[in-house]
Write a protein that holds these residues in place. Structure first.
Motif, PDB file in Angstrom:
ATOM      1  N   SER A  67       0.856  -1.198   0.000  1.00 34.49           N
ATOM      2  CA  SER A  67       0.000   0.000   0.000  1.00 34.49           C
ATOM      3  C   SER A  67       0.886   1.241   0.000  1.00 34.49           C
ATOM      4  CB  SER A  67      -0.905   0.032   1.242  1.00 34.49           C
ATOM      5  OG  SER A  67      -0.119   0.253   2.405  1.00 34.49           O
ATOM      6  N   GLY A  68       0.258   2.382  -0.227  1.00 35.05           N
ATOM      7  CA  GLY A  68       0.996   3.638  -0.149  1.00 35.05           C
ATOM      8  C   GLY A  68       1.431   3.940   1.278  1.00 35.05           C
ATOM      9  N   ALA A  96      -3.014   9.105   6.053  1.00 30.49           N
ATOM     10  CA  ALA A  96      -1.977   8.077   5.879  1.00 30.49           C
ATOM     11  C   ALA A  96      -0.575   8.684   5.967  1.00 30.49           C
ATOM     12  CB  ALA A  96      -2.154   7.378   4.541  1.00 30.49           C
ATOM     13  N   THR A  97      -0.422   9.945   5.583  1.00 29.90           N
ATOM     14  CA  THR A  97       0.901  10.583   5.654  1.00 29.90           C
ATOM     15  C   THR A  97       1.415  10.545   7.095  1.00 29.90           C
ATOM     16  OG1 THR A  97       0.157  12.116   3.919  1.00 29.90           O
ATOM     17  CG2 THR A  97       2.199  12.693   5.075  1.00 29.90           C
ATOM     18  N   LEU A 158       0.137  17.055  -3.268  1.00 31.30           N
ATOM     19  CA  LEU A 158      -1.303  16.848  -3.157  1.00 31.30           C
ATOM     20  C   LEU A 158      -2.043  17.179  -4.443  1.00 31.30           C
ATOM     21  CD1 LEU A 158      -2.951  15.885  -0.639  1.00 31.30           C
ATOM     22  CD2 LEU A 158      -3.739  18.243  -0.445  1.00 31.30           C
ATOM     23  N   TYR A 214      -3.854   2.726  -4.858  1.00 25.54           N
ATOM     24  CA  TYR A 214      -5.250   2.518  -4.463  1.00 25.54           C
ATOM     25  C   TYR A 214      -6.102   2.695  -5.731  1.00 25.54           C
ATOM     26  CZ  TYR A 214      -9.430   2.974  -1.561  1.00 25.54           C
ATOM     27  OH  TYR A 214     -10.658   2.781  -0.970  1.00 25.54           O
ATOM     28  N   LYS A 217      -6.555   6.020  -7.743  1.00 21.36           N
ATOM     29  CA  LYS A 217      -5.410   6.870  -8.063  1.00 21.36           C
ATOM     30  C   LYS A 217      -5.183   6.941  -9.582  1.00 21.36           C
ATOM     31  CE  LYS A 217      -3.918   7.924  -3.870  1.00 21.36           C
ATOM     32  NZ  LYS A 217      -5.057   7.781  -2.982  1.00 21.36           N
ATOM     33  N   TYR A 342      -9.365  17.827   2.077  1.00 26.24           N
ATOM     34  CA  TYR A 342     -10.001  17.043   3.114  1.00 26.24           C
ATOM     35  C   TYR A 342     -10.718  18.010   4.047  1.00 26.24           C
ATOM     36  CZ  TYR A 342      -7.160  13.534   0.969  1.00 26.24           C
ATOM     37  OH  TYR A 342      -6.615  12.712   0.030  1.00 26.24           O
TER      38      TYR A 342
HETATM   39  C1  LIG Z   1      -1.456  11.812   0.121  1.00 22.64           C
HETATM   40  C2  LIG Z   1      -1.602  10.334   0.428  1.00 22.64           C
HETATM   41  N1  LIG Z   1      -0.671   9.729   1.180  1.00 22.64           N
HETATM   42  C3  LIG Z   1      -0.741   8.419   1.462  1.00 22.64           C
HETATM   43  C4  LIG Z   1      -1.781   7.637   0.994  1.00 22.64           C
HETATM   44  C5  LIG Z   1      -1.847   6.198   1.400  1.00 22.64           C
HETATM   45  O1  LIG Z   1      -1.973   5.311   0.352  1.00 22.64           O
HETATM   46  P1  LIG Z   1      -2.724   3.902   0.532  1.00 22.64           P
HETATM   47  O2  LIG Z   1      -4.185   4.188   0.648  1.00 22.64           O
HETATM   48  O3  LIG Z   1      -2.379   3.135  -0.696  1.00 22.64           O
HETATM   49  O4  LIG Z   1      -2.183   3.261   1.765  1.00 22.64           O
HETATM   50  C6  LIG Z   1      -2.755   8.209   0.189  1.00 22.64           C
HETATM   51  C7  LIG Z   1      -3.863   7.394  -0.343  1.00 22.64           C
HETATM   52  O5  LIG Z   1      -4.993   7.748  -0.357  1.00 22.64           O
HETATM   53  C8  LIG Z   1      -2.679   9.600  -0.093  1.00 22.64           C
HETATM   54  O6  LIG Z   1      -3.613  10.206  -0.841  1.00 22.64           O
END
Ligand SMILES: Cc1ncc(COP(=O)(O)O)c(C=O)c1O
Length: 419
Positions: A67-68, A96-97, A158, A214, A217, A342
């Motif tokens: 995943s990211g 998630a950041t 972003l 994801y 994306k 957001y």
């Molecule tokens: C800016 C940002 N960072 C991190 C992530 C995390 O990625 P993932 O959902 O694949 O874990 C996303 C995903 O939505 C994101 O938009």
């Protein structure tokens, strides 16, 4: 559905069905290849995709992960981030950041964003480093807020637009900080580096970068997936070990790692889709240009701005307006999907009460989060659909917004002066 005397059909915020139908044969072949070889985890399909994605990002290495979020966590850990470190990022991003920062054992601290690009403000980063940090006896940079060492910066590209990387990298180098790009929304975005005198791809500028695949994306899997990109071979090796239970070879574990591998089917799907990504990104840019033109004369909304050093890939097309909720419900009535990316900046999320930030700490992010709305944006969006979106926005803003005449501007200004 009826609105403003215009009959509209439904315009989704995002159409994930069309691109998959278009590629049905190619994607089905990926499943077949995995089924007949039973190579489900790792293996040639993953390696082939990693090579192709590194080439796409103009980096020497890409390591596919699950995943990211894991990509960002592994990138931070492989860069040497340690438990208790402070990592500087922005409050205007997906959680998630900061989750990845916490999962790497570190503590996020924020700097505000730039009001035009919605990305990290270079000026705020400079002020944070100059005014909110000091050096300890060992010469380490210490955050006055938490008393902990500051070791890395995570700029987030972003909405598919890159952060202003030249000055961020300059500040990071001056203060001895690692830079890990959160490129999760920016596959293929480019930045013109004055320093290097050339365009640079997202994910190729910091020590490492994280991408998310994801499904929604610009390059999306049919499930969860992510990747770390880097030009540092040793760092790429560390990520490979971290994603696979810390093993350097089967059952030889140098460290404790994670189950963060990418499965072969997702890698094969991503590889098939990667061949179309440049075309899809170009279509997104065309769609953005079309919106810019259609909405140009609407004074009630602010359009996205793209600095001359940026070539954005419009993962999202985000406008800004004072009556955001009113506009969204009008568009909903008209069958048009929208989103907010957001609504609550991270420093004000309940999850981060312990960080002790307060309303007013990051005014640009706070103001943006109250006014932004993301319009439908995907490569297959048609000009007709966009015309309908623009028409509905105009119908709403012309009926709800009071626009002072030129003469009134003068009297309002002089009334303010004399007040
Ligand atoms: C800016 C940002 N960072 C991190 C992530 C995390 O990625 P993932 O959902 O694949 O874990 C996303 C995903 O939505 C994101 O938009």
């Amino acid at each position: 559905m009826q609105s403003s005397n215009v009959v509209t059909s439904s315009i989704p915020f995002l159409d994930l069905v069309a691109p998959h139908i278009e590629l049905e044969q190619e994607l089905t072949n990926v499943f077949r290849r995995a089924l007949v070889t039973a190579g489900f985890i790792g293996g040639p399909m993953v390696e082939e995709f990693e090579g192709a994605f590194a080439t796409f990002c103009s980096t020497s290495h890409s390591v596919a992960v699950s995943s990211g979020t894991d990509a960002l966590r592994f990138a931070l850990m492989a860069c040497g981030v340690e438990t208790g470190d402070v990592i500087v990022t922005v409050p205007h991003t997906f959680i998630a950041t900061t989750e990845a920062i916490s999962q790497a054992g570190a503590l996020p601290e924020f700097v505000d964003i730039d009001e035009n690009t919605y990305n990290m403000s270079v000026e705020m980063l400079r002020r944070y480093l100059e005014e909110q940090c000091s050096r300890d006896q060992a010469g380490r940079l210490i955050s006055m807020r938490s008393g902990r060492p500051v070791t890395a910066v995570v700029p987030v590209h972003l909405y598919g637009q890159m952060a202003d990387m030249d000055p961020i990298l300059r500040l990071a180098s001056k203060y001895g900080l690692k830079v890990i790009e959160d490129a999760c929304q920016a596959h293929g975005a480019e930045y013109f580096s004055k320093k290097l005198n050339r365009w640079m791809k997202a994910g190729s500028m910091g020590q490492a970068a994280a991408f998310s695949f994801y499904p929604g994306k610009n390059l999306g899997a049919c499930g969860e997936a992510g990747a770390v990109t880097t030009n540092d071979a040793a760092l790429a090796d560390k990520v490979r070990v971290l994603r696979d239970h810390g093993q350097v070879k089967k059952y030889y574990h140098n460290v404790e790692g994670y189950n963060g591998r990418l499965d072969a089917i997702q890698a094969g799907i991503l590889h098939a889709k990667l061949a179309h990504l440049a075309k899809w990104n170009a279509q997104r840019r065309e769609r953005a240009a079309e919106y810019n033109q259609l909405l140009a004369d609407n004074e009630s909304i602010t359009l996205p701005s793209e600095p001359s050093w940026s070539s954005a890939v419009y993962h999202l097309y985000v406008i800004r307006t004072l009556d955001r909720e009113g506009l969204m419900s009008h568009l909903k009535e008209a069958g048009i999907g929208t989103g907010i990316h957001y609504p609550i900046p991270l420093h004000l999320q309940s999850a981060y009460t312990a960080l002790n930030y307060a309303p007013g700490d990051f005014p640009v992010a706070e103001c943006a989060s109250a006014e932004i709305v993301s319009l439908p944006m995907f490569p297959q969006l048609t000009a007709e659909q966009q015309a309908t979106v623009a028409e509905e926005i105009r119908a709403f803003t012309s009926k709800t917004f009071y626009k002072p005449a030129e003469s009134e501007h003068v009297s309002i200004a002089s009334a303010q002066l004399s007040a």
